[in-house]
Motif scaffolding. Structure first.
Motif, PDB file in Angstrom:
ATOM      1  N   VAL A  54      31.284  45.010  44.905  1.00  0.00           N
ATOM      2  CA  VAL A  54      30.353  44.087  45.565  1.00  0.00           C
ATOM      3  C   VAL A  54      29.349  43.519  44.567  1.00  0.00           C
ATOM      4  CG1 VAL A  54      28.496  43.906  47.277  1.00  0.00           C
ATOM      5  CG2 VAL A  54      30.589  45.172  47.836  1.00  0.00           C
ATOM      6  N   LYS A  55      28.862  44.357  43.667  1.00  0.00           N
ATOM      7  CA  LYS A  55      27.833  43.934  42.717  1.00  0.00           C
ATOM      8  C   LYS A  55      28.330  42.894  41.717  1.00  0.00           C
ATOM      9  CE  LYS A  55      25.095  48.193  42.894  1.00  0.00           C
ATOM     10  NZ  LYS A  55      24.701  49.431  42.167  1.00  0.00           N
ATOM     11  N   ARG A  56      29.651  42.769  41.601  1.00  0.00           N
ATOM     12  CA  ARG A  56      30.203  41.760  40.691  1.00  0.00           C
ATOM     13  C   ARG A  56      30.004  40.342  41.220  1.00  0.00           C
ATOM     14  NH1 ARG A  56      35.997  44.765  39.986  1.00  0.00           N
ATOM     15  NH2 ARG A  56      35.288  46.593  38.791  1.00  0.00           N
ATOM     16  N   ASP A  57      29.745  40.226  42.517  1.00  0.00           N
ATOM     17  CA  ASP A  57      29.577  38.913  43.143  1.00  0.00           C
ATOM     18  C   ASP A  57      28.126  38.762  43.584  1.00  0.00           C
ATOM     19  OD1 ASP A  57      29.597  36.719  45.036  1.00  0.00           O
ATOM     20  OD2 ASP A  57      31.780  36.921  45.071  1.00  0.00           O
ATOM     21  N   ASN A  58      27.410  37.823  42.972  1.00  0.00           N
ATOM     22  CA  ASN A  58      25.976  37.707  43.254  1.00  0.00           C
ATOM     23  C   ASN A  58      25.658  37.150  44.632  1.00  0.00           C
ATOM     24  OD1 ASN A  58      26.546  34.972  42.924  1.00  0.00           O
ATOM     25  ND2 ASN A  58      25.612  34.844  40.885  1.00  0.00           N
ATOM     26  N   ARG A  59      26.685  36.810  45.401  1.00  0.00           N
ATOM     27  CA  ARG A  59      26.440  36.364  46.777  1.00  0.00           C
ATOM     28  C   ARG A  59      26.200  37.545  47.721  1.00  0.00           C
ATOM     29  NH1 ARG A  59      31.680  33.483  48.295  1.00  0.00           N
ATOM     30  NH2 ARG A  59      32.468  35.246  47.081  1.00  0.00           N
ATOM     31  N   TYR A  60      26.583  38.732  47.282  1.00  0.00           N
ATOM     32  CA  TYR A  60      26.495  39.912  48.144  1.00  0.00           C
ATOM     33  C   TYR A  60      25.625  40.992  47.516  1.00  0.00           C
ATOM     34  CZ  TYR A  60      30.545  37.656  50.313  1.00  0.00           C
ATOM     35  OH  TYR A  60      31.380  36.750  50.916  1.00  0.00           O
ATOM     36  N   ILE A  80      27.651  50.018  53.527  1.00  0.00           N
ATOM     37  CA  ILE A  80      28.884  50.787  53.359  1.00  0.00           C
ATOM     38  C   ILE A  80      28.742  52.140  54.060  1.00  0.00           C
ATOM     39  CG2 ILE A  80      30.471  51.847  51.703  1.00  0.00           C
ATOM     40  CD1 ILE A  80      29.382  49.815  49.613  1.00  0.00           C
ATOM     41  N   VAL A  81      29.721  52.482  54.896  1.00  0.00           N
ATOM     42  CA  VAL A  81      29.715  53.778  55.588  1.00  0.00           C
ATOM     43  C   VAL A  81      31.056  54.461  55.335  1.00  0.00           C
ATOM     44  CG1 VAL A  81      29.287  55.002  57.746  1.00  0.00           C
ATOM     45  CG2 VAL A  81      28.284  52.729  57.390  1.00  0.00           C
ATOM     46  N   ASP A  82      31.018  55.506  54.522  1.00  0.00           N
ATOM     47  CA  ASP A  82      32.232  56.256  54.167  1.00  0.00           C
ATOM     48  C   ASP A  82      31.796  57.634  53.701  1.00  0.00           C
ATOM     49  OD1 ASP A  82      34.479  57.230  52.285  1.00  0.00           O
ATOM     50  OD2 ASP A  82      35.376  55.458  53.200  1.00  0.00           O
ATOM     51  N   ASP A  83      32.551  58.660  54.062  1.00  0.00           N
ATOM     52  CA  ASP A  83      32.129  60.021  53.737  1.00  0.00           C
ATOM     53  C   ASP A  83      32.580  60.485  52.358  1.00  0.00           C
ATOM     54  OD1 ASP A  83      34.764  60.035  54.639  1.00  0.00           O
ATOM     55  OD2 ASP A  83      34.648  62.085  55.400  1.00  0.00           O
ATOM     56  N   HIS A  84      33.168  59.594  51.557  1.00  0.00           N
ATOM     57  CA  HIS A  84      33.573  59.943  50.194  1.00  0.00           C
ATOM     58  C   HIS A  84      32.675  59.207  49.202  1.00  0.00           C
ATOM     59  CE1 HIS A  84      37.261  60.814  52.521  1.00  0.00           C
ATOM     60  NE2 HIS A  84      37.342  61.845  51.693  1.00  0.00           N
ATOM     61  N   PRO A  85      31.746  59.923  48.545  1.00  0.00           N
ATOM     62  CA  PRO A  85      30.784  59.282  47.620  1.00  0.00           C
ATOM     63  C   PRO A  85      31.441  58.447  46.524  1.00  0.00           C
ATOM     64  CG  PRO A  85      30.130  61.550  48.066  1.00  0.00           C
ATOM     65  CD  PRO A  85      31.495  61.373  48.666  1.00  0.00           C
ATOM     66  N   LEU A  86      32.543  58.939  45.952  1.00  0.00           N
ATOM     67  CA  LEU A  86      33.185  58.203  44.869  1.00  0.00           C
ATOM     68  C   LEU A  86      33.763  56.881  45.360  1.00  0.00           C
ATOM     69  CD1 LEU A  86      35.030  61.011  42.850  1.00  0.00           C
ATOM     70  CD2 LEU A  86      32.950  59.761  42.227  1.00  0.00           C
ATOM     71  N   PHE A  87      34.298  56.883  46.571  1.00  0.00           N
ATOM     72  CA  PHE A  87      34.839  55.636  47.112  1.00  0.00           C
ATOM     73  C   PHE A  87      33.709  54.649  47.401  1.00  0.00           C
ATOM     74  CE2 PHE A  87      36.605  52.905  50.491  1.00  0.00           C
ATOM     75  CZ  PHE A  87      37.721  52.424  49.819  1.00  0.00           C
ATOM     76  N   ARG A  88      32.585  55.160  47.916  1.00  0.00           N
ATOM     77  CA  ARG A  88      31.431  54.285  48.138  1.00  0.00           C
ATOM     78  C   ARG A  88      30.970  53.656  46.826  1.00  0.00           C
ATOM     79  NH1 ARG A  88      29.188  58.556  51.158  1.00  0.00           N
ATOM     80  NH2 ARG A  88      27.418  58.747  49.713  1.00  0.00           N
ATOM     81  N   GLU A  89      30.937  54.456  45.772  1.00  0.00           N
ATOM     82  CA  GLU A  89      30.514  53.934  44.473  1.00  0.00           C
ATOM     83  C   GLU A  89      31.467  52.832  44.002  1.00  0.00           C
ATOM     84  OE1 GLU A  89      27.811  54.438  42.570  1.00  0.00           O
ATOM     85  OE2 GLU A  89      27.053  55.589  44.284  1.00  0.00           O
ATOM     86  N   GLY A  90      32.750  53.046  44.256  1.00  0.00           N
ATOM     87  CA  GLY A  90      33.729  52.033  43.864  1.00  0.00           C
ATOM     88  C   GLY A  90      33.511  50.723  44.598  1.00  0.00           C
TER      89      GLY A  90
END
Length: 221
Positions: A20-26, A5-15
């Motif tokens: 992504v973590k909800r899907d164990n394929r990724y 993930i490449v984005d300059d907003h930390p909160l959006f990256r966390e979101g």
């Protein structure tokens, strides 16, 4: 599959990471807050899919995709941006992106986007207008920019210099970052301003903001 993930907003990256973590394929293998850091980490991790914002400091997302396509041929790129205008989206696909999503749709469409590009198909946010499809159909892949897109006539170095100048860096600061002389920076500035038909730094900033290369909210003009 490894996701970066490449984005300059930390909160959006966390979101994005939470989704992504909800899907164990990724799995999120790396994250970066600006384009230059993103380039380095991408080459270190060689992710399967990169989620990239357009408007970032130091190097914008479209430049990142364009630079990484040759060195990471097996990586797929999904642009996730606040910009929904057709011109941004067309430019992203021309650069080599395989997906485009607006940030408002990320919560509901992220996994679908990942699944789509992972399967080798193009993903286009369902919230986007038919104008995008029309423009893509009308654009030849080997003619980036077209007649009405002077930005595409800039060399990669001129695009890099343009972004840094639009972010407010001086010629000396740009020179230090790119390991070139201030005189060379000024030469690039002169050439790119001529190609774009711009006459002042204010016009340059506004032009870069219209392209989505910088966040105009950081400037009081």
């Amino acid at each position: 599959m490894d996701i970066m993930i490449v984005d300059d907003h930390p909160l959006f990256r966390e979101g994005l990471k939470t989704i992504v973590k909800r899907d164990n394929r990724y799995t999120v293998c790396a994250e970066a807050g600006n384009g230059r850091e993103g380039l380095a980490l991408a080459r270190d991790h060689s992710p399967d899919i990169m989620l990239v914002d357009i408007s970032m400091p130091e190097k914008n997302g479209i430049q990142m995709v364009r630079e990484l396509k040759s060195s990471l041929p097996n990586t797929q790129f999904i642009i996730i941006s606040m910009h929904s205008e057709a011109d941004y989206i067309v430019e992203a696909f021309r650069a080599g992106a395989t997906g485009y999503m607006i940030k408002e749709s990320a919560a509901g469409q992220l996994i679908k986007g990942l699944d789509t590009v992972a399967a080798g198909e193009l993903f286009l946010d369902s919230a986007l207008s038919q104008e995008v499809v029309f423009k893509l159909l009308q654009t030849k892949p080997n003619s980036p920019g077209g007649r009405n897109d002077p930005y595409a006539t800039l060399t990669p170095r001129e695009q890099e210099v343009m972004q840094m100048l639009a972010e407010g860096l001086t010629a000396k600061e740009v020179a230090e970052r790119l390991f070139i002389s201030p005189k060379t920076v000024e030469n690039h500035r002169t050439n790119l301003m001529k190609k774009l038909g711009l006459k002042s730094t204010v016009e340059l900033v506004r032009y870069a903001a219209r392209l989505g290369l910088i966040d105009i909210g950081t400037w009081a003009i």
